[in-house]
Design a protein around this motif. Structure first.
Motif, PDB file in Angstrom:
ATOM      1  N   GLN A  55       0.930  -1.188  -0.057  1.00 50.00           N
ATOM      2  CA  GLN A  55       0.005   0.031   0.228  1.00 50.00           C
ATOM      3  C   GLN A  55       0.848   1.262  -0.038  1.00 50.00           C
ATOM      4  O   GLN A  55       0.618   2.218  -0.751  1.00 50.00           O
ATOM      5  CB  GLN A  55      -0.931   0.330   1.264  1.00 50.00           C
TER       6      GLN A  55
ATOM      7  N   LYS B  82       2.618   6.325  -7.337  1.00 45.07           N
ATOM      8  CA  LYS B  82       1.489   6.310  -7.984  1.00 45.07           C
ATOM      9  C   LYS B  82       1.538   7.281  -9.206  1.00 45.07           C
ATOM     10  O   LYS B  82       1.242   7.282 -10.486  1.00 45.07           O
ATOM     11  CB  LYS B  82       0.098   6.114  -7.452  1.00 45.07           C
TER      12      LYS B  82
ATOM     13  N   PHE C  89      -2.985  -4.155  -8.052  1.00 50.69           N
ATOM     14  CA  PHE C  89      -4.000  -3.362  -7.969  1.00 50.69           C
ATOM     15  C   PHE C  89      -5.601  -4.247  -7.661  1.00 50.69           C
ATOM     16  O   PHE C  89      -6.195  -3.971  -6.718  1.00 50.69           O
ATOM     17  CB  PHE C  89      -4.399  -2.526  -8.874  1.00 50.69           C
TER      18      PHE C  89
ATOM     19  N   SER D 206      -7.651  -3.788  -4.272  1.00 51.41           N
ATOM     20  CA  SER D 206      -9.052  -3.482  -4.034  1.00 51.41           C
ATOM     21  C   SER D 206      -9.755  -4.315  -3.343  1.00 51.41           C
ATOM     22  O   SER D 206     -10.805  -3.766  -2.392  1.00 51.41           O
ATOM     23  CB  SER D 206      -9.464  -3.194  -5.582  1.00 51.41           C
TER      24      SER D 206
ATOM     25  N   TYR E 123      -8.242   1.792  -6.424  1.00 51.26           N
ATOM     26  CA  TYR E 123      -7.450   0.893  -7.057  1.00 51.26           C
ATOM     27  C   TYR E 123      -8.286   0.168  -8.185  1.00 51.26           C
ATOM     28  O   TYR E 123      -7.908  -0.325  -9.194  1.00 51.26           O
ATOM     29  CB  TYR E 123      -7.265  -0.506  -6.123  1.00 51.26           C
TER      30      TYR E 123
END
Length: 334
Positions: free
Chosen positions: A44, A51, A69, A73, A81
């Protein structure tokens, strides 16, 4: 893998490309095997920190970090995500360059163009992400595209006689260029296909062609395994140096495929996986560094040129070995 290796191309995880991407995919695989919350926390944090770097030119080879991702999510119940995964999946389907045979052209972040070239690497670097996103959003459109890409790549890259894969295919000249049976290219597919099939099977039928081709691949790979348990960097050149990342990836693929029932859990397959594991372990130093890993390798001008690629620690070497170890722990229930 998570130490500061700034400026070291092979080990620097602080940028957005395929090298750190493979490391991240491996860390997620390790998290799913061991459940260590620190790993999830690191993933994370890595996304949050990096990002913005993903907003540059989109290329197939830099899709790899996005492959974590869909899992993030689900694990974090975070729609961001999911939305990002959909955005990249739509780019792949609608905008990514393709060859005349509709394969994703292997585009890279480096200042190099491989027009009309199909590389085995794409299966792991990009198609895995697409399959995972298909599973996340229950999209048959994404699933069918991922399945088609696997079949196209196998069709143009697989040597019909031996079952193993050539590194690349040039659609312009309709040949395999140097026609190298490069070990790490085979590892990307041996490791990637079981992971892809796992995601796609609930959404679309997996054709017999894929299963038969994969079984042919694994049989061929085992035939080229050396007595020490490893594969040479070009597998049909036994005098070439042994290559650890590719050997780990093939060992992982065999184990994962047996676990999923994609190939039989028989004595031959199990012995090949066990021998690869034992051999790879001897290349891990006391501080966890994996040696015997060849550097970044485009389709080389000749088979002999693969022997000239230097060896040094890399995140993809660390990652493929980590995946092999994590899968072994799953098998042993540890």
């Amino acid at each position: 893998m998570i130490r500061d290796h700034s400026g070291n191309w092979g080990m620097d995880i602080g940028h957005w490309d395929w090298v750190p991407g493979v490391g991240l995919i491996a860390m997620l695989d390790y998290y799913e095997a061991a459940g260590n919350p620190e790993v999830l926390f690191y993933l994370q944090g890595w996304v949050e920190q990096n990002k913005e770097k993903a907003k540059g030119t989109k290329v197939i080879n830099s899709i790899a970090p996005f492959a974590i991702f869909p899992a993030l999510s689900r694990l974090q119940d975070d729609v961001w995500y999911r939305d990002e995964a959909i955005r990249i999946a739509e780019w792949m389907i609608n905008e990514a360059p393709r060859t005349r045979e509709r394969a994703f052209e292997h585009t890279v972040t480096e200042n190099a163009v491989f027009s009309e070239q199909v590389w085995a690497d794409t299966i792991f670097m990009a198609v895995l992400f697409l399959a995972r996103t298909a599973s996340l959003v229950r999209s048959t459109k994404y699933a069918e595209e991922a399945l088609e890409q696997v079949l196209i790549h196998l069709n143009v890259l697989q040597d019909k006689s031996s079952g193993v894969l050539f590194h690349g295919w040039n659609c312009d000249s309709a040949d395999h260029m140097s026609a190298a049976r490069w070990t790490r290219a085979n590892a990307w597919v041996a490791a990637g296909i079981p992971l892809i099939v796992k995601e796609l099977a609930p959404l679309v039928p997996i054709p017999d062609e894929l299963t038969m081709r994969y079984e042919h691949l694994i049989t061929g790979l085992i035939g080229y395994q050396q007595k020490d348990g490893l594969w040479s960097t070009v597998m049909d050149q036994p005098e070439f140096y042994r290559e650890v990342s590719g050997s780990a990836g093939i060992g992982y693929g065999i184990r994962k495929a047996m676990d999923l029932g994609l190939i039989a859990r028989d004595d031959r397959n199990q012995a090949a996986a066990d021998q690869a594991l034992a051999a790879v372990l001897s290349f891990i130093s006391e501080d966890g560094v994996v040696s015997g890993v060849s550097g970044g390798t485009p389709v080389m001008r000749s088979i002999a040129a693969y022997q000239e690629i230097p060896q040094y620690p890399t995140l993809y070497g660390q990652g493929l070995v980590l995946m092999l170890l994590a899968e072994t722990c799953r098998d042993l229930g540890e």
